[in-house]
Design an enzyme around this catalytic site. Structure first.
Site, short mmCIF file in Angstrom:
data_model
loop_
_atom_site.label_atom_id
_atom_site.label_comp_id
_atom_site.label_asym_id
_atom_site.label_seq_id
_atom_site.Cartn_x
_atom_site.Cartn_y
_atom_site.Cartn_z
N LYS A 27 0.67 -1.12 0.03
CA LYS A 27 -0.04 -0.02 -0.11
C LYS A 27 0.81 1.21 0.12
CE LYS A 27 -3.73 -0.31 2.24
NZ LYS A 27 -4.80 -0.48 3.32
N ARG A 97 -3.49 3.09 8.50
CA ARG A 97 -3.85 1.65 7.72
C ARG A 97 -2.52 0.87 7.94
NH1 ARG A 97 -8.33 2.60 4.26
NH2 ARG A 97 -8.93 4.95 4.21
N GLY A 106 -8.57 -7.21 4.54
CA GLY A 106 -9.26 -7.27 5.58
C GLY A 106 -8.47 -7.98 6.75
N MET A 108 -5.97 -7.12 8.62
CA MET A 108 -5.21 -6.59 9.62
C MET A 108 -6.25 -5.10 9.70
SD MET A 108 -1.13 -6.72 9.19
CE MET A 108 -1.29 -6.72 7.30
N ARG A 351 -3.92 -1.44 -6.10
CA ARG A 351 -2.94 -2.61 -5.75
C ARG A 351 -3.57 -3.65 -6.86
NH1 ARG A 351 -6.00 -4.55 -0.16
NH2 ARG A 351 -7.89 -4.72 -0.93
N HIS A 467 -16.34 -8.12 1.90
CA HIS A 467 -15.37 -8.94 2.42
C HIS A 467 -15.49 -10.48 1.86
CE1 HIS A 467 -13.66 -12.03 5.24
NE2 HIS A 467 -12.83 -11.18 5.39
N ARG A 573 -0.76 -47.98 -10.15
CA ARG A 573 -0.74 -48.71 -8.98
C ARG A 573 -1.64 -50.05 -9.26
NH1 ARG A 573 -2.33 -43.59 -7.99
NH2 ARG A 573 -0.94 -42.34 -6.40
N ARG A 629 3.66 -49.86 -11.77
CA ARG A 629 4.10 -50.63 -10.67
C ARG A 629 3.69 -51.83 -10.16
NH1 ARG A 629 3.59 -47.06 -5.13
NH2 ARG A 629 1.56 -48.18 -4.83
N GLU A 757 12.40 -45.27 -3.29
CA GLU A 757 11.95 -44.63 -2.04
C GLU A 757 12.24 -45.13 -0.71
OE1 GLU A 757 8.06 -46.61 -2.56
OE2 GLU A 757 9.00 -48.35 -3.70
N SER A 776 11.99 -43.81 -10.73
CA SER A 776 11.23 -42.99 -10.37
C SER A 776 11.05 -42.83 -8.70
CB SER A 776 9.67 -43.65 -10.61
OG SER A 776 8.56 -42.62 -10.37
N GLY A 778 9.85 -42.43 -5.59
CA GLY A 778 8.36 -42.37 -4.75
C GLY A 778 8.52 -41.62 -3.48
N THR A 779 8.48 -40.30 -3.60
CA THR A 779 8.69 -39.36 -2.38
C THR A 779 7.73 -39.68 -1.42
OG1 THR A 779 7.49 -37.71 -3.63
CG2 THR A 779 10.12 -37.48 -3.83
N ASN A 780 6.58 -40.10 -1.39
CA ASN A 780 5.75 -40.28 -0.22
C ASN A 780 6.47 -41.30 0.77
OD1 ASN A 780 3.88 -38.86 -1.67
ND2 ASN A 780 2.64 -40.75 -2.16
N ASP A 781 6.97 -42.37 0.30
CA ASP A 781 7.64 -43.32 1.33
C ASP A 781 9.02 -42.82 1.71
OD1 ASP A 781 5.58 -45.14 1.46
OD2 ASP A 781 6.20 -46.87 0.52
N CYS A 843 6.87 -39.64 -8.73
CA CYS A 843 5.62 -40.09 -8.73
C CYS A 843 5.03 -39.92 -7.33
CB CYS A 843 5.49 -41.53 -9.39
SG CYS A 843 6.13 -42.77 -8.38
N TYR A 863 10.70 -35.76 -15.58
CA TYR A 863 9.13 -35.42 -15.51
C TYR A 863 8.81 -35.70 -14.13
CZ TYR A 863 8.77 -40.53 -14.92
OH TYR A 863 8.79 -41.89 -14.63
#
Length: 886
Positions: A27, A97, A106, A108, A351, A467, A573, A629, A757, A776, A778-781, A843, A863
Site C-alpha cells: 500500500k 492503515r 481485511g 489487519m 493494488r 469481504h 498402481r 508399478r 523410495e 521414479s 516415490g517421495t511419499n515413502d 511419482c 518428468y
C-alpha cells in the site's frame, strides 16, 4: 546516521516508489508511486516494515528515532494541508492503515478519523459547516478505535448505534440527526469507560501512537496468521503503517466513497467494475451494511440503484481516466479505493486486484493481445497452486432445478454442502470430512478459517466488493453474496426464503457464476480446457522443459489426465485393481493358498482381469509411456477383517475356517510399512509378479498386433534397497516378456526400472542404475523413511510442528528440499553417472505441488507425475520454474 523508518508521500515531496514494497509494504509503495505519476492522493507518510520487525523483536517497543521522524513527517503534511494535527480551530485528521508487502485484504486493522476529540470536533464543524457529518465521523472513530486499539468487541459498541436507530424509528445511519449522533458519541464514550475502566483518549498524539501499535500488533492477530498460513506468507515480514490525511466521503450528497476493479475480478471481462455509496465512508462499502450502488451502467441489475456514472458523471469520467492510467502504468488489473469529497476525487489505494484464477487467465491472455505484457509475463501472472480452481464444476444444465433465491455472482463455480452458520462449525465439520456451505448475514475477517473450510459461502448482505466476495475469489471458493431474500436466524439455526425454511445440516447448492441458490444437492459437470484456458496452457507448454505425467489406475482417469495435457502415466498402481469387487475373492484365495499350485490356480483367475485393466489403460494412453508399478502393499491388506468374511471365504475355497484364520494371523505384521511388501513380495512369491508382467505384455502385444497401436509399457519394481533385488527381478521380468512376445508373435519395446523410495536406494543409486532403465522417486515413502515418520500417524503432531516453526511446511505436502531433496539429487547424480541415458521422474504426491515441481526442475528430472486434476498445475509450475531458473 540514524536508520530511516518514515517515508513521506505528497505532491510536494515523495520518498518512495513501487519497487520499495519490502520496506513500505504494497500500500505504501503504491501510494508513493501514484503520487509520483500525478494521481490525486491525500498526502501522508509510511512507517516502514523494519519498524514493525523491531517492534516484535524488542518487546513491543519502537526503535530509536521513530518518534522524531514521525513528528517531522507530521509537520510536513501540516504545512502542505494548511491544517494542524490536534488544533481545535483548524484540525487535521488522519487515517491509520496497515500495509504488508503482499495484499492481505481485511486481515489487519485500520483506524479512520484519528485526531477527533471534544475540542477538535468544533473545528471540524467550522471547516465543514456540517454538524451532522462531524458527529458521524466522531462516533465512527470511537467505534473503530475502541475495537482496534482498546480491544472492545465491535458488537458491544455497534449495538448502541442499533439501539439509537431503533429508538428513532429509522433503518439507516444516514437517517440519524446531528443531535442523535452527538448523543451517541456520549453513549459510546461511557460504554468505553465501563468496559475498559478508563476514559476514551483525548490527546491526538496518544491516539496516533495507540493506533500505530495496534496496526503493528494486528500483524499477529489470528485472522492474519491464518491468512499467512493459507497463502504461505512468511511470519517475519511484518507490516508497514500508512498515516494519511483524511478525506471525507460522508460530508453530504456531493461526497461518496467506493471500491473498483479495472476489470471484472470474477470473470476477467474487460470493463470497469465496482461499487460506491453516496455520503459514506470506506468501510460502509465493504461491510455490506448498506447496499452499494454500481459504478457504471454496464451490467447494472437494479434501476433503483443509480450508478456513479449517472449521479456524478464528471467525476466518473475523471475516475475512468485515472483507472486507465493506472492499468497502463502497472500493466495489471488494479483494485482501487476512492473518495469524493465535495466534488473532488481522491485515490486512497491501488493494488493488483485479487481475482479468480479464471479471471487471471483471461486477463493475462487479453493483456498479451493488447500488447501490455508478453507471454512470459502472462505465464508468470497465474498462481499455479490455485490453477485447479479454474477446473470448477458447474451446474449440470440437464439437471438444473428452479432456484430458491438469487444473489450476486461473487465468485464462480458450483458448490454443495450442509448449511452451517458459524465459521467454527464449518471448520469442525470439514475436519470430519463433511462438505459444508457457510451461510452468514455478512462475513468478517474473523470468519477466514470457516471460509477456507467451506465448499462455498452464501451471505444475505454485501456486494461484489464485500469481504466475502473478495476473500472467496482469492481462495477460489464459490460465493453468492448479497442474497437479500435469505433471512437468517442464527439463534434458531435456520434461514428462510419466503415460506421455505432451510435448517442447519440441510443441503443446498450454490452457483457462484449466476448467483443462484438451489435446495438440495444438484448434479454438476466438469469443465474442459477450452477458450482462454486452452490458449494459456499452450503458452505454458512452450516454456517448460520438465515433462508432466499422471498417476492413473483406470482408463477413465487416464483419459481425464490426457485431456488435461498429461504426457503419459508415471504411476499406475496395480494393487488398486486388486480391490475390485469382481476379483478380491480371487486375490484373497491366492494370498491364503498354502502351496504354489494353489496360488497359481488363483492367479490364473486374476490374469485376464489384470490384462483387461491394462488393455483399457494402454488404449487410453496410446502413443505415450505407461509406467506400471508391480504389487507393492503387504498381502494382509487384502484380507478379510472379520470372522464372518473369513468364514465366507473358507466356504468358497473349501478350506477349514481355523486354517484360514491361522494363515491370516500369520501374515499380520507389527510394522507393515517396513515389512513384507514391494519387491520383497516378488522375491518371496515370484509367481505374483510373473502373472502381472504377463498381463502387461499380453495386453501390449494384442493392441500392437490387432489394432496397430503404439504402446509403451514401463515396468516398475517397487521398494528396492539393493541391486541384487532388482537384478533378480529384472531377469525374471525379461524372461516373461520374451516368452509372451514369442507366443504373441509380436515385438514390443518396453523398459524395466525401479522406484527409489528408501534412503539406501538413493545412496547406492550408481549400483542400482546398472539394472534400471529408469528411476521414479516415490517421495511419499522416501519422506516417511527419511524422517522416520508414518504418514498415517504423523497428522497427530505435524500441525504442531508446522505451527511452532519446527518444519516450515508439512513435508508430505511440499518436498523437504534439505533432506529428502538431497537424497533425490544424490540419486539423480549417482544414477546418471553410472548410466547417462537414465530417465528420472517423481511419482509421489509432491509431483503436483508447485514448490516441489520447481525443485524437480532444478534437480534435472525428466518428468513429474501427479493426479489427473493436478496435471495443469504441474505444467504451469514447470513453466514458471523454467522462466525463473528455479
Amino acid at each position: 546516521m540514524a536508520e530511516k523508518f518514515v517515508y513521506i508521500f505528497s505532491a510536494d515531496h515523495t520518498e518512495g516508489n513501487a519497487a520499495m514494497r519490502d520496506i513500505l509494504g504494497g500500500k505504501g509503495a503504491n501510494l508513493a508511486e501514484m503520487t509520483t505519476i500525478g494521481i490525486p492522493v491525500p498526502p501522508g507518510f509510511t512507517i516502514s516494515t523494519t519498524a514493525c520487525v523491531h517492534f516484535y523483536q524488542h518487546d513491543n517497543t519502537y526503535p530509536d528515532g521513530l518518534r522524531e521522524q514521525v513528528a517531522a513527517a507530521l509537520a510536513a503534511i501540516e504545512r502542505q494541508m494548511g491544517r494542524k494535527f490536534g488544533d481545535p480551530a483548524n484540525p487535521l485528521l488522519f487515517s491509520v492503515r496497515s500495509g504488508a508487502r503482499v495484499s492481505m485484504p481485511g486481515m489487519m486493522d485500520t483506524v479512520l478519523n484519528l485526531g477527533l476529540n471534544d475540542d477538535t470536533i468544533k473545528g471540524i464543524i467550522t471547516q465543514s459547516g456540517n454538524e451532522r457529518f462531524a458527529y458521524d465521523s466522531y462516533r465512527r472513530f470511537i467505534q473503530m478505535y475502541g475495537n482496534v486499539v482498546l480491544g472492545i468487541e465491535g458488537e458491544k459498541l455497534e449495538e448502541l448505534l442499533e439501539e439509537m436507530k431503533s429508538a428513532r424509528g429509522v433503518k439507516l445511519d444516514t437517517e440519524l440527526s446531528a443531535l442523535d449522533l452527538k448523543e451517541l458519541v456520549g453513549l459510546l464514550k461511557e460504554r468505553v469507560r465501563q468496559l475498559t475502566g478508563r476514559d476514551f483518549p483525548e490527546q491526538p498524539e496518544e491516539q496516533l501512537w495507540g493506533a500505530v501499535g495496534a496496526v503493528f500488533k494486528s500483524w499477529n492477530n489470528q485472522r492474519a496468521i491464518t491468512y499467512r498460513k493459507l497463502n504461505r506468507i512468511p511470519d517475519h515480514w511484518g507490516t508497514a503503517v500508512n498515516v494519511q490525511a483524511m478525506v471525507f466521503g460522508n460530508m453530504g450528497d456531493d461526497c461518496a466513497t467506493g471500491v473498483a476493479f479495472t476489470r471484472d475480478p470474477s470473470t476477467g471481462e474487460n470493463y470497469f467494475f465496482g461499487e460506491f455509496l453516496v455520503n459514506a465512508q470506506g468501510e460502509d462499502v465493504v461491510a455490506g451494511i448498506r447496499t452499494p450502488q454500481p459504478i457504471n451502467t454496464v451490467k447494472q441489475s437494479d434501476p433503483a440503484l443509480p450508478s456513479l456514472e449517472e449521479v456524478m458523471p464528471e467525476l466518473y469520467a475523471q475516475l475512468v481516466d485515472i483507472y486507465k492510467k493506472l492499468e497502463r502504468h502497472y500493466r495489471d488489473m488494479q483494485d482501487i479505493e476512492f473518495t469524493i469529497e465535495r466534488d473532488r476525487l481522491w485515490l486512497l489505494q491501488t493494488r493488483s486486484g485479487k481475482r479468480t484464477v479464471k479471471a487471471a487467465i483471461r486477463i493475462a491472455v487479453d493483456m498479451v493481445e493488447e500488447g501490455l505484457i508478453d507471454k512470459k509475463e502472462a505465464v508468470m501472472r497465474v498462481d499455479a497452486q490455485q490453477l485447479d480452481k479454474v477446473l470448477h464444476p458447474t451446474i449440470d444444465p440437464a439437471a438444473r432445478p428452479a432456484a430458491m433465491a438469487k444473489g450476486l455472482p461473487a465468485s464462480p463455480g458450483a458448490a454443495a454442502g450442509e448449511v452451517v452458520f458459524s465459521a467454527d462449525e464449518a471448520e469442525r465439520l470439514h475436519g470430519e470430512g463433511r462438505a459444508v456451505i457457510l451461510v452468514r448475514i455478512e462475513t468478517s475477517p474473523e470468519d477466514i478459517h470457516g471460509m477456507h473450510a467451506a465448499e462455498g459461502i452464501l451471505t444475505s448482505r454485501g456486494g461484489m466488493t464485500s469481504h466475502a466476495a473478495v476473500v472467496a475469489r482469492g481462495m477460489g471458493k464459490c460465493c453468492v453474496a448479497g442474497c437479500g431474500d435469505v433471512v437468517i436466524d442464527y439463534r434458531g439455526g435456520f434461514f428462510k426464503v419466503g415460506d421455505t425454511v432451510v435448517k442447519i445440516g440441510e443441503w443446498i447448492t450454490l452457483d457462484g457464476s449466476t448467483g443462484e441458490v438451489f435446495p438440495g444437492k444438484v448434479p454438476t459437470v466438469e469443465p474442459g480446457m477450452t477458450g482462454e484456458f486452452g490458449i494459456f496452457m499452450e503458452w505454458v507448454d512452450t516454456f517448460r522443459t520438465l515433462g508432466v505425467r499422471t498417476n492413473a489406475d483406470t482408463p477413465h482417469d487416464a483419459r481425464v489426465a490426457r485431456e488435461f495435457g498429461a504426457e503419459g502415466i508415471g504411476l499406475c498402481r496395480t494393487e488398486h485393481m486388486f480391490f475390485e469387487e469382481d476379483r478380491i475373492m480371487a486375490v484373497r484365495e491366492m494370498i491364503l493358498a498354502d502351496s504354489l499350485a494353489g496360488r497359481q490356480k488363483a492367479l490364473a483367475k486374476i490374469l485376464p482381469m489384470q490384462k483387461g485393466d491394462f488393455l483399457g489403460i494402454f488404449a487410453a494412453m496410446a502413443g505415450l509411456p505407461v509406467t506400471i508399478r508391480l504389487l507393492d502393499p503387504p498381502l494382509h491388506e487384502f484380507l478379510p477383517h472379520t470372522d464372518h468374511e473369513l468364514q465366507e471365504l473358507a466356504r468358497e475355497m473349501g478350506t477349514p475356517f481355523t486354517a484360514l484364520k491361522n494363515r491370516a494371523e500369520g501374515l499380520a505384521e507389527f510394522n507393515p510399512m517396513l515389512g513384507h511388501r514391494g519387491c520383497r513380495l516378488g522375491i518371496s512369491f515370484p509367481e505374483i509378479y510373473e502373472m502381472q508382467v504377463q498381463a502387461i505384455m499380453e495386453a501390449a502385444c494384442e493392441l500392437v498386433r490387432d489394432r496397430g497401436m503404439d504402446v509403451k509399457p514401463e515396468i516398475m519394481i517397487p521398494l528396492v534397497a539393493d541391486i541384487k533385488e532388482l537384478t533378480i527381478l529384472r531377469e525374471r521380468t525379461e524372461a516373461v516378456c520374451r516368452d509372451t512376445m514369442e507366443r504373441c508373435g509380436i515385438e514390443v519395446k518396453y523398459l524395466v526400472g525401479t522406484m527409489i523410495e528408501l534412503p539406501r536406494a538413493a545412496l547406492t543409486a550408481d549400483r542400482i542404475a546398472a539394472a534400471a532403465d529408469f528411476f521414479s522417486f516415490g517421495t511419499n515413502d522416501l519422506t516417511q523413511t527419511t524422517y522416520g515418520l508414518s504418514r498415517d500417524d504423523a497428522g497427530k503432531f505435524l500441525p504442531t510442528y508446522v505451527a511452532q516453526g519446527i518444519f516450515p511446511v508439512d513435508p508430505f505436502v511440499s518436498i523437504d528440499v534439505d533432506g529428502v531433496g538431497a537424497l533425490v539429487e544424490m540419486g539423480v547424480e549417482k544414477g546418471r553417472k553410472a548410466r547417462p541415458d537414465l530417465k528420472v521422474g517423481i511419482c509421489g504426491e509432491h509431483g503436483g505441488e508447485p514448490a516441489s515441481v520447481a525443485f524437480c526442475h532444478r534437480a534435472g528430472l525428466n518428468y513429474v507425475s501427479c493426479s489427473p486434476y493436478r496435471v495443469p498445475i504441474a505444467r504451469l509450475a514447470a513453466a514458471q520454474a523454467a522462466l525463473t531458473g528455479a
